[in-house]
Design an enzyme around this catalytic site. Sequence first.
Site, PDB file in Angstrom:
ATOM      1  N   LYS A 104      58.919  57.623  41.152  1.00  0.00           N
ATOM      2  CA  LYS A 104      58.168  57.276  42.320  1.00  0.00           C
ATOM      3  C   LYS A 104      56.677  57.399  41.850  1.00  0.00           C
ATOM      4  CE  LYS A 104      56.882  61.787  42.653  1.00  0.00           C
ATOM      5  NZ  LYS A 104      55.466  62.368  42.363  1.00  0.00           N
ATOM      6  N   ASP A 154      60.343  67.807  45.339  1.00  0.00           N
ATOM      7  CA  ASP A 154      60.505  66.313  45.349  1.00  0.00           C
ATOM      8  C   ASP A 154      61.716  65.927  45.247  1.00  0.00           C
ATOM      9  OD1 ASP A 154      57.643  66.308  45.257  1.00  0.00           O
ATOM     10  OD2 ASP A 154      57.594  65.377  43.053  1.00  0.00           O
TER      11      ASP A 154
HETATM   12  O1  C5P Z   1      59.159  72.773  43.465  1.00  0.00           O
HETATM   13  P1  C5P Z   1      58.696  72.567  42.175  1.00  0.00           P
HETATM   14  O2  C5P Z   1      59.525  73.362  41.240  1.00  0.00           O
HETATM   15  O3  C5P Z   1      58.490  71.015  41.792  1.00  0.00           O
HETATM   16  O4  C5P Z   1      57.256  73.000  42.106  1.00  0.00           O
HETATM   17  C1  C5P Z   1      56.606  73.436  41.037  1.00  0.00           C
HETATM   18  C2  C5P Z   1      55.481  74.301  41.187  1.00  0.00           C
HETATM   19  O5  C5P Z   1      54.236  73.406  41.635  1.00  0.00           O
HETATM   20  C3  C5P Z   1      55.463  75.228  42.188  1.00  0.00           C
HETATM   21  O6  C5P Z   1      56.042  76.633  41.450  1.00  0.00           O
HETATM   22  C4  C5P Z   1      54.104  75.410  42.920  1.00  0.00           C
HETATM   23  O7  C5P Z   1      53.279  76.163  42.100  1.00  0.00           O
HETATM   24  C5  C5P Z   1      53.563  74.226  42.745  1.00  0.00           C
HETATM   25  N1  C5P Z   1      53.920  73.486  44.059  1.00  0.00           N
HETATM   26  C6  C5P Z   1      53.414  73.805  45.318  1.00  0.00           C
HETATM   27  N2  C5P Z   1      53.645  73.115  46.469  1.00  0.00           N
HETATM   28  C7  C5P Z   1      54.272  72.043  46.797  1.00  0.00           C
HETATM   29  C8  C5P Z   1      54.931  71.750  45.351  1.00  0.00           C
HETATM   30  C9  C5P Z   1      54.960  72.358  44.345  1.00  0.00           C
HETATM   31  O8  C5P Z   1      52.395  74.713  45.207  1.00  0.00           O
HETATM   32  N3  C5P Z   1      54.449  71.514  47.771  1.00  0.00           N
END
Ligand code: C5P
Length: 294
Positions: free
Chosen positions: A8, A139
């Site tokens: 994406k 995502d």
């Molecule tokens: O959800 P995911 O594991 O992809 O997110 C990785 C890191 O990115 C999270 O631990 C957070 O620190 C940050 N993040 C965030 N807000 C989001 C997505 C990700 O702060 N909407």
Amino acid sequence: MRLRTNAKLNLFLRVAGRRSDGYHELESIFHGVGLGDDIEIEPTSTGEVHVEMTLSDELRGEIPPSAENLASRAAEQLVALGAVNKGLSIRIHKRIPLAAGLGGGSGNAAGIIIALNELWRMDLDEAAVLKAAATVGSDVPYCLSGGTALAMKRGEQLTPLPVPTEMFFVLGISFEPLFTKEVYDRFDTVGSEKEAGSAPMTFALGSGDLDEIASLLHNDLEPAAFSLRPGLESKKEALLRTGAVGASMTGSGPTMFGLATDIGHARSVADDVADEFDLVTVVSSAARCVERLS
Ligand code: C5P
């Protein structure tokens, strides 16, 4: 079972603020592109989920250990919801670079959730599948459908957007990864300049006005990523200098993409910008993230 899961791009990404759980509220427009990983899932009798990853010849990078990748976490999440796991071998052939902002790992996880819900006859309904996906990563809910969608909250509140035209992009890939958490943490210090929302981009996509779409490409995480990786800003400029009608970073980077008018134009920009990146590739819009191959 064999699947392909596509990458994406974020055509628009605004960070609306940090929440009490540490995540950030988003307003983002995701757009699927035809660069895909191939996944093969085979039942075994080991009682364990084993994930083996191979990188396509043109890629470089560290392969995460089996237990740490999002595909394993997706399978574990379904086990936590009551699936009986007699054992599973998952082989993933990566064409999407890792930790690149292209959603490769999230797509793999979405593919595994969809496949195992069927293979393990779990009959999870749409809401349960969405919830499991959101637990695995921000995502992943988008990747269950793919295509073009507006994502709000942490990314789980999705609205599909109609996009009448196929678009062509040049991806400028850097093999040194950027970690999402680091970029968001840096965002809290450096912030961003833009306050506008996603509505103008939604309208531009609906009308298929390429110049308008190009002028509205935006990613609030760029200042944070540029401050962590100072060379990146000039790479984005190189895409514009070599003729892309617009350019932006995708996700938390480091991949930069340029928008082209057609496939020929995309190939010519890709040739001209090749020296700036570790890998340059041309992609076009893809309607779905998860595709069943057999
Ligand atoms: O959800 P995911 O594991 O992809 O997110 C990785 C890191 O990115 C999270 O631990 C957070 O620190 C940050 N993040 C965030 N807000 C989001 C997505 C990700 O702060 N909407």
